[in-house]
Design a protein around this motif. Structure first.
Motif, PDB file in Angstrom:
ATOM      1  N   ARG A 503      32.600 -50.109 -34.175  1.00  0.00           N
ATOM      2  CA  ARG A 503      32.985 -51.364 -33.535  1.00  0.00           C
ATOM      3  C   ARG A 503      34.484 -51.617 -33.660  1.00  0.00           C
ATOM      4  NH1 ARG A 503      30.938 -55.121 -29.777  1.00  0.00           N
ATOM      5  NH2 ARG A 503      32.861 -56.275 -29.441  1.00  0.00           N
ATOM      6  N   ARG A 504      35.058 -51.324 -34.843  1.00  0.00           N
ATOM      7  CA  ARG A 504      36.507 -51.526 -35.011  1.00  0.00           C
ATOM      8  C   ARG A 504      37.296 -50.632 -34.069  1.00  0.00           C
ATOM      9  NH1 ARG A 504      35.318 -51.810 -40.606  1.00  0.00           N
ATOM     10  NH2 ARG A 504      36.004 -49.649 -40.922  1.00  0.00           N
ATOM     11  N   THR A 505      36.837 -49.396 -33.921  1.00  0.00           N
ATOM     12  CA  THR A 505      37.518 -48.468 -32.996  1.00  0.00           C
ATOM     13  C   THR A 505      37.379 -48.964 -31.565  1.00  0.00           C
ATOM     14  OG1 THR A 505      36.970 -46.642 -34.487  1.00  0.00           O
ATOM     15  CG2 THR A 505      37.679 -46.062 -32.266  1.00  0.00           C
ATOM     16  N   PHE A 506      36.182 -49.435 -31.221  1.00  0.00           N
ATOM     17  CA  PHE A 506      35.957 -49.975 -29.873  1.00  0.00           C
ATOM     18  C   PHE A 506      36.874 -51.162 -29.604  1.00  0.00           C
ATOM     19  CE2 PHE A 506      33.802 -53.187 -27.267  1.00  0.00           C
ATOM     20  CZ  PHE A 506      33.633 -52.493 -26.079  1.00  0.00           C
ATOM     21  N   ASP A 507      37.006 -52.056 -30.579  1.00  0.00           N
ATOM     22  CA  ASP A 507      37.853 -53.241 -30.399  1.00  0.00           C
ATOM     23  C   ASP A 507      39.327 -52.878 -30.237  1.00  0.00           C
ATOM     24  OD1 ASP A 507      35.715 -54.964 -30.510  1.00  0.00           O
ATOM     25  OD2 ASP A 507      35.878 -55.310 -32.673  1.00  0.00           O
ATOM     26  N   SER A 508      39.748 -51.701 -30.752  1.00  0.00           N
ATOM     27  CA  SER A 508      41.149 -51.294 -30.655  1.00  0.00           C
ATOM     28  C   SER A 508      41.490 -50.636 -29.320  1.00  0.00           C
ATOM     29  CB  SER A 508      41.493 -50.313 -31.787  1.00  0.00           C
ATOM     30  OG  SER A 508      40.820 -49.069 -31.598  1.00  0.00           O
ATOM     31  N   VAL A 509      40.449 -50.358 -28.497  1.00  0.00           N
ATOM     32  CA  VAL A 509      40.693 -49.741 -27.183  1.00  0.00           C
ATOM     33  C   VAL A 509      41.347 -50.778 -26.268  1.00  0.00           C
ATOM     34  CG1 VAL A 509      39.637 -48.653 -25.170  1.00  0.00           C
ATOM     35  CG2 VAL A 509      38.728 -48.183 -27.461  1.00  0.00           C
ATOM     36  N   PRO A 510      42.557 -50.482 -25.753  1.00  0.00           N
ATOM     37  CA  PRO A 510      43.272 -51.507 -24.974  1.00  0.00           C
ATOM     38  C   PRO A 510      42.631 -51.821 -23.624  1.00  0.00           C
ATOM     39  CG  PRO A 510      44.489 -49.423 -24.998  1.00  0.00           C
ATOM     40  CD  PRO A 510      43.338 -49.256 -25.932  1.00  0.00           C
ATOM     41  N   ARG A 511      42.145 -50.799 -22.927  1.00  0.00           N
ATOM     42  CA  ARG A 511      41.553 -51.024 -21.596  1.00  0.00           C
ATOM     43  C   ARG A 511      40.156 -50.410 -21.588  1.00  0.00           C
ATOM     44  NH1 ARG A 511      46.646 -49.369 -20.401  1.00  0.00           N
ATOM     45  NH2 ARG A 511      45.911 -47.275 -19.883  1.00  0.00           N
ATOM     46  N   LYS A 512      39.152 -51.258 -21.710  1.00  0.00           N
ATOM     47  CA  LYS A 512      37.772 -50.777 -21.802  1.00  0.00           C
ATOM     48  C   LYS A 512      37.192 -50.615 -20.393  1.00  0.00           C
ATOM     49  CE  LYS A 512      37.191 -53.349 -26.127  1.00  0.00           C
ATOM     50  NZ  LYS A 512      38.558 -53.901 -26.158  1.00  0.00           N
ATOM     51  N   ASN A 513      36.441 -49.539 -20.209  1.00  0.00           N
ATOM     52  CA  ASN A 513      35.763 -49.336 -18.930  1.00  0.00           C
ATOM     53  C   ASN A 513      34.255 -49.319 -19.152  1.00  0.00           C
ATOM     54  OD1 ASN A 513      35.241 -46.869 -20.076  1.00  0.00           O
ATOM     55  ND2 ASN A 513      36.492 -45.685 -18.668  1.00  0.00           N
ATOM     56  N   VAL A 514      33.505 -49.047 -18.110  1.00  0.00           N
ATOM     57  CA  VAL A 514      32.044 -49.099 -18.189  1.00  0.00           C
ATOM     58  C   VAL A 514      31.515 -48.075 -19.190  1.00  0.00           C
ATOM     59  CG1 VAL A 514      31.732 -47.522 -16.229  1.00  0.00           C
ATOM     60  CG2 VAL A 514      29.914 -49.130 -16.824  1.00  0.00           C
ATOM     61  N   ALA A 515      32.187 -46.910 -19.300  1.00  0.00           N
ATOM     62  CA  ALA A 515      31.735 -45.880 -20.238  1.00  0.00           C
ATOM     63  C   ALA A 515      31.875 -46.346 -21.684  1.00  0.00           C
ATOM     64  CB  ALA A 515      32.513 -44.590 -20.016  1.00  0.00           C
TER      65      ALA A 515
END
Length: 639
Positions: A503-515
């Motif tokens: 979750r922490r890694t996911f939250d650090s993604v600047p531009r999230k896409n559907v994948a």
């Protein structure tokens, strides 16, 4: 007697000039030989220029040297124009040492003297020396002409020397070359390879744009995977009406349409090419049309274009073959290959790659081994593209040992072959070997390599190895810059059970896409946190990201394993009403969810009311039987 001889020499001089204008170089040297036989002191510099040009055109090095010697004895090479002609003659005959000696011996030089030497070295492939001489000429204050400047810019482009390219641009801006398209276009091409924004800025500042200028920028946008901007620029070009697109422009635009995978705009471009006559006589346009329709999932239109091409080359055949494979019409792909062999068209490595994709589809080892034999027979063992495709095909057919044998036989293992082998071993449940191959790589890993490495780490379910792979991604500058890498990191952590790190890694993604959203939803589902999976699903929709079929499958799976029947049914209903994308997998998941909850009759009703194009598979019936056993229901009445 003297006057008659003088008259004869003048007549021969006129004859030399006339022969030169008609390109009769042997006649030029024949007339000059007669002048020499007359032993008349002849000193017309213009004739000497023609004579050395004739020697260069005929590549008569020894004759030119003899004439040079006679001029040296008479002191006539002191004329700047004659000295330039001598140096140019030696350059054209590839005697570069004599050319530089002739240049060094000149008592006075003009800008042509430097241009001859610089141009000569660059034209004959001695780029380093040519650039050195160019720098030296600039120190002495001599100005290049347009031809030399263009060649210097093209050389810098080949050297990928961006800083020197900027310096040349600065010089062109200060000089009189600024308004010459033939000079500006190479600078535009140079910028286009390194910095799209600088290329576009230069393009916008150009007062005169020709078809090359427009084509360079359009092609640049397509190569940078920004086809929308390429199409907008093409529309601007056509509407402006000042510059007519040519076949090169149309080919680039069609490639942009292929990247978009949509045939709507592509059909309009096709119509434009028909009106301009490009589709009839230009094989590049025809091939691009086949590729565009194929990538846009309209392979029937692609075949119609293919069928109309009277003069097909190997690219044409490969395009339609790849089109059938891309559209999963593999039987027709095999028929096309048979027709290709019937018409005696020699296949290449691209053809074999398409055939290997067909082998993967049919899941038959024997055809794959047959293609392997062809690769050996046609001596393609050293072709990285073909061998990587062979490794991938063997791995997909569960013949990973065959794939590894091919991989180990390679003399040089590039990043593509290593990445493919790592992926194959990870898919086959051999993560330790996959990681070992990564550690032995000599090339720098790219994003695909890191993604495959993370897949191997997730198969091993070893958190320490996943963190190690994440560290490599950070050092390579791929973390937080490549969303596919970030998504794979989240997936690896989740499969190692480290859901908080995921979750922490996911939250650090600047531009999230559907994948990336789908992966975090799946992460919560596989770690037994269905409520958080549903919360992430709602958050995804609030962020304006539209779920796809895979996302819905992940959410339904979370509801299934969490026993959230009511929520699962609501989500399925929403999927059908809002997106109409349910497949057999979605129905099977819903049947399994109902069966687990003991709702066997409802599950059976769902199976009996499946759409006509969807048939229940073994998984759905297995779920029904398992539900009956678990809930002690021995009879099922099917209508």
């Amino acid at each position: 007697m003297g006057s008659r001889m003088c008259w004869k020499v003048q007549a021969l001089s006129s004859k030399i000039k006339q022969a030169s204008s008609n390109g009769k170089w042997r006649e030029v040297l024949s007339c000059y030989s007669e002048i020499q036989k007359s032993r008349t002191q002849f000193s017309d510099p213009f004739v000497f220029l023609i004579v050395f040009k004739a020697c260069a055109k005929l590549s008569w090095l020894s004759q030119g040297r003899c004439i040079h010697t006679s001029l040296f004895k008479r002191g006539l090479e002191s004329f700047v124009s004659v000295g330039n002609s001598i140096a140019d003659f030696y350059m054209k005959c590839r005697d570069l040492c004599s050319a530089t000696r002739a240049f060094d011996s000149m008592t006075s030089r003009d800008y042509l003297s430097w241009n001859v030497v610089v141009f000569g070295f660059l034209e004959h492939g001695f780029e380093g020396k040519g650039l050195w001489w160019f720098s030296k000429s600039r120190v002495w204050g001599f100005e290049p002409n347009a031809s030399t400047l263009v060649l210097v810019i093209q050389t810098l482009r080949g050297f990928r020397s961006y800083v020197d390219g900027e310096k040349i641009h600065g010089y062109v801006t200060r000089s009189s070359f600024l308004e010459i398209p033939s000079v500006q276009n190479p600078i535009l091409s140079l910028y286009a390879e390194w910095d799209l924004s600088s290329a576009r800025k230069l393009f916008d500042e150009m007062s005169e744009r020709d078809v090359i200028s427009w084509s360079v920028v359009i092609r640049c946008y397509v190569q940078r995977q920004e086809p929308v901007f390429a199409l907008k620029l093409f529309q601007e070009m056509v509407r402006g009406g000042k510059t007519e697109p040519d076949s090169v422009t149309v080919t680039s635009v069609l490639k942009g349409c292929a990247v978009l995978e949509g045939v709507g705009v592509g059909r309009s471009v096709h119509g434009f090419s028909i009106r301009k006559g490009f589709d009839l006589g230009d094989v590049f346009v025809r091939n691009s049309l086949v590729d565009m329709y194929s990538k846009g999932f309209d392979v029937d239109s692609a075949f119609r274009v293919f069928d109309e091409i009277t003069c097909r080359n190997i690219v044409t055949w490969n395009s339609i073959l790849d089109g059938f494979v891309h559209n999963q019409r593999n039987e027709e792909a095999l028929k096309m290959f048979g027709l290709m062999r019937k018409e005696a068209v020699e296949a290449d490595e691209v053809t074999l790659v398409s055939l290997l994709q067909v082998c993967k589809f049919f899941q038959q080892p024997l055809p794959c081994k047959s293609v392997h034999c062809i690769l050996i027979r046609w001596a393609y063992e050293s072709n990285e593209v073909a061998i990587s495709a062979l490794i991938d095909a063997y791995s997909s057919l569960c013949l990973v040992d065959n794939a590894k044998t091919v991989f180990e036989s390679m003399a040089f293992k590039d990043v593509v072959s290593c990445s493919t082998m790592i992926s194959g071993l990870a898919r086959s449940g051999r993560p330790g070997e996959a990681i070992s191959i990564f550690c032995q790589m000599k090339d720098k890993p790219n994003a695909i390599t890191i993604i495959n490495l993370l897949d191997a780490c997730s198969v091993s379910a070893d958190l320490r190895k996943s963190r190690w792979a994440y560290g490599i991604a950070i050092r390579r500058g791929l973390a937080t810059t490549d969303i596919s890498v970030d998504t794979s990191i989240v997936d690896a952590y989740a499969k190692c059970g480290a859901i908080e790190m995921a979750r922490r890694t996911f939250d650090s993604v600047p531009r999230k896409n559907v994948a990336s959203w789908t992966v975090i939803i799946s992460a919560y589902a596989i770690n037994g946190l269905p409520e958080k999976a549903l919360a992430s699903f709602e958050e995804m929709k609030r962020e304006g990201c539209t779920p796809n079929a895979v996302t819905y499958l992940a959410v339904l799976s979370a509801c299934n394993h969490g026993g959230l029947i009511k929520q699962g049914l609501m989500i399925f209903k929403s999927m059908v009403e809002d997106h109409n994308i349910p497949s057999l997998q979605h129905y099977s998941c819903l049947v399994d969810m109902l069966s687990r909850a003991g709702e066997i009759e409802t599950a059976m009703e769902l199976i009996n009311n499946l759409p006509d194009d969807i048939k229940p598979g073994p998984g759905a019936w297995g779920s029904i039987l398992s539900g009956c056993r678990n809930h002690l229901k021995s009879e099922i009445v099917s209508t």
